[in-house]
Design a protein around this motif. Structure first.
Motif, PDB file in Angstrom:
ATOM      1  N   LEU A   1      39.984  27.703  39.933  1.00 56.49           N
ATOM      2  CA  LEU A   1      38.532  28.125  39.237  1.00 56.49           C
ATOM      3  C   LEU A   1      39.409  29.284  38.278  1.00 56.49           C
ATOM      4  CD1 LEU A   1      35.744  26.982  39.276  1.00 56.49           C
ATOM      5  CD2 LEU A   1      36.015  28.974  40.897  1.00 56.49           C
ATOM      6  N   ALA A   2      40.483  30.174  38.368  1.00 53.16           N
ATOM      7  CA  ALA A   2      40.246  30.713  38.110  1.00 53.16           C
ATOM      8  C   ALA A   2      40.276  31.090  36.080  1.00 53.16           C
ATOM      9  CB  ALA A   2      40.804  32.482  38.491  1.00 53.16           C
ATOM     10  N   GLN A   3      40.804  31.594  35.289  1.00 51.38           N
ATOM     11  CA  GLN A   3      41.154  31.907  33.847  1.00 51.38           C
ATOM     12  C   GLN A   3      42.484  32.545  33.633  1.00 51.38           C
ATOM     13  OE1 GLN A   3      39.816  28.960  32.202  1.00 51.38           O
ATOM     14  NE2 GLN A   3      38.334  28.654  33.795  1.00 51.38           N
ATOM     15  N   THR A   4      42.419  33.805  34.825  1.00 55.54           N
ATOM     16  CA  THR A   4      43.333  34.723  34.233  1.00 55.54           C
ATOM     17  C   THR A   4      43.824  34.862  36.345  1.00 55.54           C
ATOM     18  OG1 THR A   4      41.335  36.095  34.870  1.00 55.54           O
ATOM     19  CG2 THR A   4      42.453  36.471  32.891  1.00 55.54           C
ATOM     20  N   SER A   5      45.300  35.265  35.696  1.00 56.17           N
ATOM     21  CA  SER A   5      45.608  34.957  36.798  1.00 56.17           C
ATOM     22  C   SER A   5      45.893  36.763  37.996  1.00 56.17           C
ATOM     23  CB  SER A   5      47.509  35.117  37.036  1.00 56.17           C
ATOM     24  OG  SER A   5      47.772  36.186  35.995  1.00 56.17           O
ATOM     25  N   GLY A   6      45.932  36.425  38.564  1.00 57.55           N
ATOM     26  CA  GLY A   6      45.596  37.950  39.556  1.00 57.55           C
ATOM     27  C   GLY A   6      44.767  36.972  40.866  1.00 57.55           C
ATOM     28  N   SER A   7      44.681  38.941  41.433  1.00 58.73           N
ATOM     29  CA  SER A   7      43.229  39.087  43.100  1.00 58.73           C
ATOM     30  C   SER A   7      42.118  39.576  42.683  1.00 58.73           C
ATOM     31  CB  SER A   7      44.530  39.386  44.040  1.00 58.73           C
ATOM     32  OG  SER A   7      44.706  40.861  43.617  1.00 58.73           O
ATOM     33  N   LEU A   8      41.703  39.627  43.705  1.00 58.13           N
ATOM     34  CA  LEU A   8      40.116  39.888  43.662  1.00 58.13           C
ATOM     35  C   LEU A   8      40.866  41.603  43.466  1.00 58.13           C
ATOM     36  CD1 LEU A   8      38.098  37.820  45.733  1.00 58.13           C
ATOM     37  CD2 LEU A   8      38.269  37.809  43.905  1.00 58.13           C
TER      38      LEU A   8
ATOM     39  N   THR B   1      36.807  40.520  40.128  1.00 58.67           N
ATOM     40  CA  THR B   1      37.885  39.029  39.724  1.00 58.67           C
ATOM     41  C   THR B   1      38.723  39.529  38.682  1.00 58.67           C
ATOM     42  OG1 THR B   1      36.433  37.809  38.094  1.00 58.67           O
ATOM     43  CG2 THR B   1      35.926  37.641  40.219  1.00 58.67           C
ATOM     44  N   PRO B   2      39.533  38.662  37.964  1.00 57.79           N
ATOM     45  CA  PRO B   2      40.505  39.348  37.345  1.00 57.79           C
ATOM     46  C   PRO B   2      40.018  38.893  36.020  1.00 57.79           C
ATOM     47  CG  PRO B   2      42.118  37.667  39.437  1.00 57.79           C
ATOM     48  CD  PRO B   2      40.584  37.955  39.307  1.00 57.79           C
ATOM     49  N   ALA B   3      38.556  38.342  35.892  1.00 59.90           N
ATOM     50  CA  ALA B   3      37.867  38.528  34.526  1.00 59.90           C
ATOM     51  C   ALA B   3      37.720  39.183  33.834  1.00 59.90           C
ATOM     52  CB  ALA B   3      37.123  37.152  34.722  1.00 59.90           C
ATOM     53  N   TYR B   4      37.358  40.338  34.263  1.00 61.51           N
ATOM     54  CA  TYR B   4      37.378  41.660  34.608  1.00 61.51           C
ATOM     55  C   TYR B   4      37.632  42.007  32.979  1.00 61.51           C
ATOM     56  CZ  TYR B   4      42.290  44.284  35.283  1.00 61.51           C
ATOM     57  OH  TYR B   4      43.066  44.434  34.784  1.00 61.51           O
ATOM     58  N   LEU B   5      39.017  41.549  32.487  1.00 63.13           N
ATOM     59  CA  LEU B   5      40.073  41.322  31.251  1.00 63.13           C
ATOM     60  C   LEU B   5      39.288  40.938  30.191  1.00 63.13           C
ATOM     61  CD1 LEU B   5      43.615  40.408  31.912  1.00 63.13           C
ATOM     62  CD2 LEU B   5      43.233  42.456  31.065  1.00 63.13           C
TER      63      LEU B   5
END
Lengths: 438, 214
Positions: free
Chosen positions: A330-337, A402-406
């Motif tokens: 589901l995520a567009q970016t790698s990384g964790s919460l 979420t990593p979507a913060y970028l």
């Protein structure tokens, strides 16, 4: 140009019988955009099953399937009484009524028409050139058209459109694919008109939702929406955010009708429930609506009788399972919460970017200060605002944790998320005399 | 991976489109001030705050002032550019618009867009059976070339089997160099030559189309 007209006619004729069954009381003018939305969802979902699950070839059988479906739907839902002649006469009467308009009404009508014509010309003169469109919304169908074998071959660089966000839903790419199939080739000059059709849908929907409050006011608000810079920009730049905004608007119009006790909540839940198929974040529309509805039904003690509304979440769950099974995630970016407070400043400043919103975000707080008492007293209006705020906060929570913060701190997506809420906001502001209906 | 380097170019074009919006904070403040005055007037005079007269029409006037200040200039530029592009087909217009992003504005793009020449050279040198390798990193131009060439040519992810390479120098993916810029020799990791290419079209200063020598 014929190909885009056939494409839109296919969506309209597929969606119209469903709309009459789902929401027979819907306003006659708004039926066109609503049918277009339902038809787009239906056809592209079917294409997904046809191409992705069954791997059937796209040949004359597919065309035959769609034509048969339209005939069956019109027959099954008994839509044959639709009288084109009466409809044309009604349109003629409606146009004649404009003779009674004053100079301001004419001015606003001309301004709107100018904006619509300019939008159409820019759509024609700016073929697909913007980033997300090149890398995702148009590239995915282009890959599917040029290399259908490689598209389903895990070792191919074209697998599932890997080049561009393979875990995004398929309504827009499959619409582009279908338009290209009808056209005979993927011609970038025509593709923008798919998005432009959603832009026109938004204008028709907001005008028809507000026209009972007077033509002048409805025209003012429709003009404000049409001239909101970033919203207009998205009428031809081939991104999926404006189509998503139209689903949000259609859902809210139905939600208001439900809260006024005119219809069941199904139309609202269906429009919001279908939004996930345009972009993943559309799932938030339904989630927020179901929470509000659940609280409302619990308060009324009707939860046991009406639990089936939660079934609308099933398609979203099926899509999530598909993403899991295919390993697309589901995520567009790698990384964790995590906790990303820097998002707050970016989020706030996105509202005050004058390049995008004219003075909309000055108007909204002033309006709330002027009318908060009326909003609180009117249940339909209050719950519609609650949904809007709920969706806005959902976006904020996603960015904060979420990593979507970028995407927020780099300003790549945050303004486009706000677009989704703009037509709905215009509708909510436009309802300021709603109390008179009560 | 998040491609932060691409976005400034992109937002540059959006900012160009909506240049001149700096007057809008004043317009916003004017609207707020108007509402305070109108509301106070209605309160003092004990008359109803009519929304059409006191809210919507003033809002429309201020909104259209902002629209005229910001968007009319952009519209004029757009319409002028559109008028000049009417003679082109949709693919040529698309090339030109992508050049706008490269050059940062329509004027230079109109004069110096190299994409048309590049695609003509591909048409002259690459047959339907030949394969093209796109050696650009995954940026907007890589995607654009992919989208533009996909319907007409076979693309490959193996440069060794490519008849043509869309290349830029220096290139981290391919080790290609030569005594002159026009002839490049490409080697693999152990130094073995896998192809000799002619540079047949320039795309900007450091990029171009390589065609394999017979």
């Amino acid at each position: 140009m014929l190909s885009i007209l056939i494409f839109i006619a296919l969506m309209l004729t597929s969606g119209y019988p469903l709309l009459l069954r789902l929401w027979p009381e819907s306003d006659k003018l708004s039926r066109w955009p609503l049918a277009f939305l339902l038809g787009s969802s239906l056809i592209t979902l079917e294409l997904f099953f046809w191409i992705f699950l069954f791997r059937w070839p796209s040949n004359y059988w597919l065309l035959l399937f769609f034509i048969t479906q339209i005939i069956v739907l019109w027959w099954w839902f008994d839509c044959w009484h639709f009288n084109w002649w009466v409809s044309i006469q009604q349109l003629s009467t409606s146009l004649k009524s404009w003779r009674r308009g004053n100079i301001l009404v004419y001015f606003l009508g001309l301004l709107l028409l100018a904006q619509i014509v300019i939008g159409a010309s820019v759509a024609w003169m700016k073929p697909v050139v913007h980033y997300d469109s090149l890398t995702m919304w148009t590239l995915k169908p282009a890959l599917l058209l040029a290399d259908p074998a490689g598209f389903f071959d895990g070792s191919s660089p074209h697998f599932q459109g890997l080049a561009g966000q393979p875990n995004y839903p398929w309504q827009i790419p499959l619409s582009v694919w279908l338009q290209a199939k009808i056209n005979g080739e993927l011609d970038p000059a025509y593709l923008n008109y798919i998005y432009y059709a959603y832009f026109l849908s938004a204008l028709i929907l907001i005008y028809s939702a507000l026209k009972n409050q007077g033509r002048l006011k409805a025209l003012i608000i429709t003009n404000l929406l049409a001239t909101t810079p970033l919203f207009f920009y998205h009428s031809w730049n081939a991104y999926a955010d404006l189509p998503l905004a139209v689903y949000a608007l259609a859902g809210l119009i139905a939600w208001l009708a439900y809260q006024r006790g005119k219809i069941s909540p199904w139309p609202a839940l269906i429009f919001w429930g279908l939004a996930f198929w345009v972009k993943n974040e559309g799932a938030l529309f339904l989630a927020v609506a179901l929470i509000i509805l659940a609280v409302q039904l619990l308060q009324n003690g009707q939860w046991r009788k009406k639990w089936q509304y939660a079934l609308m979440a099933l398609p979203v769950l099926v899509w999530l399972i598909w993403l899991k099974l295919t390993g697309l995630g589901l995520a567009q970016t790698s990384g964790s919460l995590g906790w990303h407070p820097e998002v707050l400043m970016a989020f706030f400043s996105a509202f005050w970017s004058f390049t995008s919103w004219n003075i909309l975000w000055y108007v909204a707080p002033v309006f709330l200060l002027l009318y908060y008492k009326e909003i609180w007293r009117n249940q339909a209006w209050r719950l519609a605002w609650l949904w809007w705020v709920g969706v806005l906060l959902s976006f904020l929570v996603v960015y904060l944790f979420t990593p979507a913060y970028l995407y927020a701190v780099e300003f790549t997506a945050i303004q486009r998320n706000i677009i989704i809420l703009v037509p709905v906001l215009f509708l909510l502001i436009g309802l300021e005399e709603e109390k008179k209906d009560e | 991976m998040f491609q932060a380097t691409i976005w400034p170019e992109f937002f540059y074009s959006i900012n160009n489109f909506t240049a001149g919006m700096s007057a809008l904070p004043w317009l916003g403040a004017t609207f707020i001030l108007w509402i305070i005055v109108a509301k106070s007037f209605c309160y003092v005079q004990n008359i109803k705050f009519k929304t059409i007269s006191f809210f919507w029409l003033p809002l429309l006037a201020i909104w259209l002032a902002g629209f005229a200040l910001a968007d009319m200039t952009a519209y004029a530029k757009e319409l002028k550019a559109n008028q000049q592009l009417l003679v082109y087909n949709s693919l040529e217009r698309q090339d030109y618009r992508v050049c706008e992003v490269i050059f940062g504005g329509p004027e230079k793009a109109m004069e110096a867009c190299p994409l048309g020449v590049l695609f003509e050279k591909i048409k002259d040198n690459v047959g339907p059976e030949d394969k093209i390798y796109i050696a650009y990193p995954p940026e907007i131009f890589n995607f654009y070339f992919r989208l533009r060439l996909l319907p007409y040519y076979q693309l490959t992810n193996k440069p060794e089997e490519a008849q043509a390479i869309l290349f830029f120098m220096p290139n981290q993916q391919l080790d290609c160099s030569g005594e002159t810029k026009e002839k490049l020799i490409c080697r693999n990791n152990d130094g073995k030559i896998w192809g000799t290419f002619d540079l047949v079209a320039n795309f900007g200063d450091a990029a171009g189309l390589l065609i394999r020598q017979e």
